[in-house]
Design a protein around this motif. Structure first.
Motif, PDB file in Angstrom:
ATOM      1  N   VAL A 220       0.704  -1.116   0.130  1.00 35.60           N
ATOM      2  CA  VAL A 220       0.005   0.403  -0.093  1.00 35.60           C
ATOM      3  C   VAL A 220       0.841   0.599   0.060  1.00 35.60           C
ATOM      4  CG1 VAL A 220      -1.853   1.506   1.048  1.00 35.60           C
ATOM      5  CG2 VAL A 220      -2.632  -0.761   1.075  1.00 35.60           C
ATOM      6  N   LYS A 221       0.415   2.243  -0.962  1.00 30.01           N
ATOM      7  CA  LYS A 221       1.310   3.383  -0.504  1.00 30.01           C
ATOM      8  C   LYS A 221       0.019   4.298  -0.739  1.00 30.01           C
ATOM      9  CE  LYS A 221       2.281   3.465  -5.571  1.00 30.01           C
ATOM     10  NZ  LYS A 221       2.744   4.373  -6.581  1.00 30.01           N
ATOM     11  N   LEU A 222       0.185   5.713  -0.186  1.00 30.74           N
ATOM     12  CA  LEU A 222      -1.112   6.374   0.420  1.00 30.74           C
ATOM     13  C   LEU A 222      -0.996   8.102  -0.284  1.00 30.74           C
ATOM     14  CD1 LEU A 222      -1.823   6.287   4.183  1.00 30.74           C
ATOM     15  CD2 LEU A 222      -2.814   4.896   2.065  1.00 30.74           C
ATOM     16  N   ASN A 223      -2.098   8.318  -0.962  1.00 34.46           N
ATOM     17  CA  ASN A 223      -2.151   9.828  -1.992  1.00 34.46           C
ATOM     18  C   ASN A 223      -2.849  10.138  -0.776  1.00 34.46           C
ATOM     19  OD1 ASN A 223      -0.875   8.932  -4.183  1.00 34.46           O
ATOM     20  ND2 ASN A 223      -2.806   8.846  -5.168  1.00 34.46           N
ATOM     21  N   VAL A 224      -1.750  11.637  -0.064  1.00 28.34           N
ATOM     22  CA  VAL A 224      -2.808  12.547   0.636  1.00 28.34           C
ATOM     23  C   VAL A 224      -3.492  13.511   0.014  1.00 28.34           C
ATOM     24  CG1 VAL A 224      -2.359  14.248   2.924  1.00 28.34           C
ATOM     25  CG2 VAL A 224      -1.586  11.874   2.743  1.00 28.34           C
ATOM     26  N   ILE A 225      -4.974  13.307  -0.400  1.00 27.06           N
ATOM     27  CA  ILE A 225      -5.655  14.904  -0.931  1.00 27.06           C
ATOM     28  C   ILE A 225      -5.541  15.904  -0.006  1.00 27.06           C
ATOM     29  CG2 ILE A 225      -7.185  15.432  -2.452  1.00 27.06           C
ATOM     30  CD1 ILE A 225      -5.758  12.842  -3.452  1.00 27.06           C
ATOM     31  N   VAL A 226      -5.461  16.543  -0.794  1.00 28.94           N
ATOM     32  CA  VAL A 226      -5.461  18.192  -0.025  1.00 28.94           C
ATOM     33  C   VAL A 226      -6.591  19.389  -0.461  1.00 28.94           C
ATOM     34  CG1 VAL A 226      -4.352  20.615   1.352  1.00 28.94           C
ATOM     35  CG2 VAL A 226      -3.189  18.155   1.529  1.00 28.94           C
ATOM     36  N   SER A 227      -7.466  19.458   0.703  1.00 29.20           N
ATOM     37  CA  SER A 227      -9.026  20.277   0.284  1.00 29.20           C
ATOM     38  C   SER A 227      -9.086  21.149   1.195  1.00 29.20           C
ATOM     39  CB  SER A 227      -9.943  19.734  -0.126  1.00 29.20           C
ATOM     40  OG  SER A 227     -10.733  19.380   0.883  1.00 29.20           O
ATOM     41  N   THR A 228     -10.187  22.120   0.584  1.00 34.83           N
ATOM     42  CA  THR A 228     -10.893  22.999   1.952  1.00 34.83           C
ATOM     43  C   THR A 228     -11.582  22.026   3.401  1.00 34.83           C
ATOM     44  OG1 THR A 228     -12.512  23.004   0.484  1.00 34.83           O
ATOM     45  CG2 THR A 228     -10.922  24.728  -0.294  1.00 34.83           C
ATOM     46  N   HIS A 229     -11.430  20.934   2.946  1.00 31.73           N
ATOM     47  CA  HIS A 229     -12.265  20.489   4.146  1.00 31.73           C
ATOM     48  C   HIS A 229     -10.954  19.781   4.971  1.00 31.73           C
ATOM     49  CE1 HIS A 229     -15.745  19.974   1.748  1.00 31.73           C
ATOM     50  NE2 HIS A 229     -15.807  19.460   0.831  1.00 31.73           N
ATOM     51  N   ALA A 241      -0.236   7.863   7.803  1.00 33.66           N
ATOM     52  CA  ALA A 241       0.427   7.159   7.055  1.00 33.66           C
ATOM     53  C   ALA A 241       1.639   6.828   7.816  1.00 33.66           C
ATOM     54  CB  ALA A 241       0.960   7.590   5.744  1.00 33.66           C
ATOM     55  N   ASP A 242       2.243   6.931   8.178  1.00 38.87           N
ATOM     56  CA  ASP A 242       3.431   6.829   9.193  1.00 38.87           C
ATOM     57  C   ASP A 242       3.423   6.130  10.317  1.00 38.87           C
ATOM     58  OD1 ASP A 242       5.366   8.904   7.066  1.00 38.87           O
ATOM     59  OD2 ASP A 242       5.148   9.976   8.754  1.00 38.87           O
ATOM     60  N   ARG A 243       2.642   6.114  10.517  1.00 39.00           N
ATOM     61  CA  ARG A 243       2.595   5.153  11.796  1.00 39.00           C
ATOM     62  C   ARG A 243       2.162   3.554  11.519  1.00 39.00           C
ATOM     63  NH1 ARG A 243      -1.373   9.160  13.758  1.00 39.00           N
ATOM     64  NH2 ARG A 243      -3.089   8.037  13.077  1.00 39.00           N
ATOM     65  N   ARG A 244       1.523   3.335  10.316  1.00 36.95           N
ATOM     66  CA  ARG A 244       1.013   2.388   9.696  1.00 36.95           C
ATOM     67  C   ARG A 244       2.729   1.670   8.760  1.00 36.95           C
ATOM     68  NH1 ARG A 244      -3.551   4.775  11.054  1.00 36.95           N
ATOM     69  NH2 ARG A 244      -5.072   3.098  11.395  1.00 36.95           N
ATOM     70  N   GLY A 245       3.581   2.503   8.696  1.00 32.97           N
ATOM     71  CA  GLY A 245       4.906   2.195   7.724  1.00 32.97           C
ATOM     72  C   GLY A 245       4.330   2.565   6.240  1.00 32.97           C
ATOM     73  N   PHE A 246       3.687   3.884   5.634  1.00 35.97           N
ATOM     74  CA  PHE A 246       3.239   3.189   4.599  1.00 35.97           C
ATOM     75  C   PHE A 246       3.694   4.260   3.936  1.00 35.97           C
ATOM     76  CE2 PHE A 246      -1.650   1.111   5.312  1.00 35.97           C
ATOM     77  CZ  PHE A 246      -0.294  -0.210   5.235  1.00 35.97           C
ATOM     78  N   PRO A 247       4.136   4.412   2.398  1.00 33.82           N
ATOM     79  CA  PRO A 247       4.744   5.471   1.887  1.00 33.82           C
ATOM     80  C   PRO A 247       3.865   6.336   1.830  1.00 33.82           C
ATOM     81  CG  PRO A 247       4.717   3.197   0.573  1.00 33.82           C
ATOM     82  CD  PRO A 247       4.878   3.218   1.800  1.00 33.82           C
ATOM     83  N   HIS A 248       3.360   7.993   1.600  1.00 35.35           N
ATOM     84  CA  HIS A 248       2.577   9.408   0.876  1.00 35.35           C
ATOM     85  C   HIS A 248       3.390  10.015  -0.149  1.00 35.35           C
ATOM     86  CE1 HIS A 248       4.228  10.829   4.572  1.00 35.35           C
ATOM     87  NE2 HIS A 248       3.583  11.595   4.275  1.00 35.35           N
ATOM     88  N   GLN A 249       2.418  10.223  -1.013  1.00 35.86           N
ATOM     89  CA  GLN A 249       2.239  11.516  -1.034  1.00 35.86           C
ATOM     90  C   GLN A 249       1.681  12.560  -1.042  1.00 35.86           C
ATOM     91  OE1 GLN A 249       3.931  11.068  -5.985  1.00 35.86           O
ATOM     92  NE2 GLN A 249       2.703   8.909  -5.323  1.00 35.86           N
ATOM     93  N   VAL A 250       2.350  13.694  -1.334  1.00 38.93           N
ATOM     94  CA  VAL A 250       0.710  14.922  -0.909  1.00 38.93           C
ATOM     95  C   VAL A 250       0.442  15.431  -2.329  1.00 38.93           C
ATOM     96  CG1 VAL A 250       0.139  17.031   0.183  1.00 38.93           C
ATOM     97  CG2 VAL A 250       1.185  15.175   1.194  1.00 38.93           C
ATOM     98  N   TYR A 251      -1.261  15.538  -2.923  1.00 42.89           N
ATOM     99  CA  TYR A 251      -1.936  16.336  -3.833  1.00 42.89           C
ATOM    100  C   TYR A 251      -2.698  17.067  -3.400  1.00 42.89           C
ATOM    101  CZ  TYR A 251       0.032  12.076  -6.382  1.00 42.89           C
ATOM    102  OH  TYR A 251       0.738  11.523  -7.108  1.00 42.89           O
ATOM    103  N   THR A 252      -2.529  18.727  -3.883  1.00 47.08           N
ATOM    104  CA  THR A 252      -3.056  19.256  -3.450  1.00 47.08           C
ATOM    105  C   THR A 252      -3.936  20.335  -4.930  1.00 47.08           C
ATOM    106  OG1 THR A 252      -0.728  20.756  -4.793  1.00 47.08           O
ATOM    107  CG2 THR A 252      -1.381  20.418  -2.125  1.00 47.08           C
ATOM    108  N   ASN A 253      -3.265  19.515  -5.942  1.00 45.22           N
ATOM    109  CA  ASN A 253      -3.649  20.877  -7.022  1.00 45.22           C
ATOM    110  C   ASN A 253      -5.172  20.056  -7.825  1.00 45.22           C
ATOM    111  OD1 ASN A 253      -1.974  22.046  -6.659  1.00 45.22           O
ATOM    112  ND2 ASN A 253      -1.482  22.036  -8.449  1.00 45.22           N
ATOM    113  N   MET A 254      -6.783  20.049  -7.611  1.00 36.97           N
ATOM    114  CA  MET A 254      -6.892  19.369  -8.302  1.00 36.97           C
ATOM    115  C   MET A 254      -7.719  19.866  -9.170  1.00 36.97           C
ATOM    116  SD  MET A 254      -8.424  18.152  -5.492  1.00 36.97           S
ATOM    117  CE  MET A 254      -8.284  18.686  -3.656  1.00 36.97           C
TER     118      MET A 254
END
Length: 370
Positions: A220-229, A241-254
């Motif tokens: 598993v890898k995680l995409n952190v989706i950032v919005s106004t919410h 993500a870090d607590r479970r040891g999953f790599p992640h990326q951050v996405y901000t542009n819709m």
């Protein structure tokens, strides 16, 4: 069930281990040697056993016929190596940032799903991404996933993770391990997650899915989706993500929806927006294609028209896709007359969606409005 896949891949040949990273590049003569061994019922050659041990710590039994452990993918004249497939656009979430817009639960009957996957195999597709909507809610997902795996595809899944803890899903993914599973993260608390997905109880289903995937050691890898919410929870989502040891990326542009609506754009968190990287070209339509829930092929998820009806036309229809890709990259519509178009590598289908959505030029133009 096969332990290894030997396959042509573009202008080379690979030996791969389903569900694992890494691979072995081999010359055409070695590929032919493996093909001949499988056809003749002979054991795998010693060089393959050595390579499998070094690469995956796999102990091949050289006393058994090679065909018991190695699946040979046949060469394809079509030249496609990768594909993505929306098995269904339906989703159990109702996110207002979604690029799909209206998400109807509809798609091909089972027999046509099998035919589509066979077309993909015959086209040369070695890596397949199964997506949606939410792919895991499709009633045929477990059988379709298993069939694609058995055809010799390395499978990536894009999901929201809400169904991962269910036995019918977990069992097929542990029995036939995927190459990767990418899960979107929409919040670090029930309030923000359920609010962004507009689905009560979604956060609980998501975290149960995460924990089930962790326990099953799924890739598993995680995409952190950032919005106004959820912009106030970016650090907390990373920590999740870090607590479970999953790599992640951050996405901000819709992105606008696939029909050119700008509805998702106001959900962007302004303080987190990033400048789009200059487009450097891609292989869409030439070595990669996308198939929608009805098996209609396009160059990618963005450039969806014109389409090729694969269940009706079969693999031969893909011969037209390269020409479609080239035509879609021409500077037309809102880019016509731009004095900088000769030096522009902006993805034209993506620019078209932003133009239809009446988005600011800076959101898609590499020249930044100059």
């Amino acid at each position: 069930m096969h332990s290894l896949i030997a396959s042509p891949f573009l202008d080379t040949h690979l030996v791969l281990r389903p569900g694992l990273r890494g691979g072995v590049k081999i010359p055409a003569l070695r590929y032919q040697e493996l093909t001949d061994a499988v056809r003749a019922g002979r054991p795998a050659p010693h060089w393959l056993a050595d390579a499998a041990g070094r690469t995956w710590s796999l102990d091949l039994d050289l006393g058994r016929p090679a065909g018991d452990t190695i699946l040979i993918r046949q060469p394809s004249p079509y030249g496609y190596a990768r594909a993505s497939w929306e098995i269904n656009k339906g989703c159990d979430y109702d996110c207002d940032h979604c690029y799909l817009g209206l998400k109807r639960f509809e798609g091909l009957p089972w027999e046509d799903k099998v035919r589509l996957l066979t077309v993909m195999r015959d086209a040369g597709v070695l890596w397949l991404q199964i997506t949606g909507g939410e792919p895991l809610i499709d009633r045929d997902f477990p059988a379709a996933y298993a069939h694609a795996y058995d055809l010799g595809m390395m499978i990536a899944i894009s999901s929201n993770g809400s169904q991962l803890s269910k036995p019918r899903i977990l069992n097929v993914l542990t029995d036939r391990r995927p190459y990767s599973i990418t899960l979107s993260v929409y919040g670090a608390t029930e309030t923000s997650y359920d609010g962004m997905t507009r689905s009560r109880g979604a956060y609980g289903r998501f975290t149960r899915g995460l924990d089930a995937a962790k326990d099953a050691d799924l890739p598993v890898k995680l995409n952190v989706i950032v919005s106004t919410h959820n912009a106030h929870e970016v650090d907390a989502m990373k920590a999740l993500a870090d607590r479970r040891g999953f790599p992640h990326q951050v996405y901000t542009n819709m992105s606008p929806t696939i029909d050119g609506s700008g509805e998702p754009l106001p959900t962007q968190a302004a303080d987190f927006l990033r400048k789009r990287k200059p487009f450097a070209g891609c292989n869409a339509g030439h070595t990669f294609f996308h198939a929608d829930p009805f098996g209609k092929a396009s160059i990618c998820k963005v450039g969806r028209d014109p389409q090729i009806d694969l269940p009706a036309e079969g693999v031969e229809g893909l011969r037209r896709l390269g020409g479609i890709a080239d035509s879609l990259m021409l500077r037309t519509g809102g880019c016509t007359g731009c004095q900088l178009s000769g030096s522009c590598w902006t993805c034209r289908p993506l620019a078209k969606l932003y133009q239809e959505a009446k988005a600011p030029l800076t959101s898609y133009c590499q020249h930044g409005g100059r």
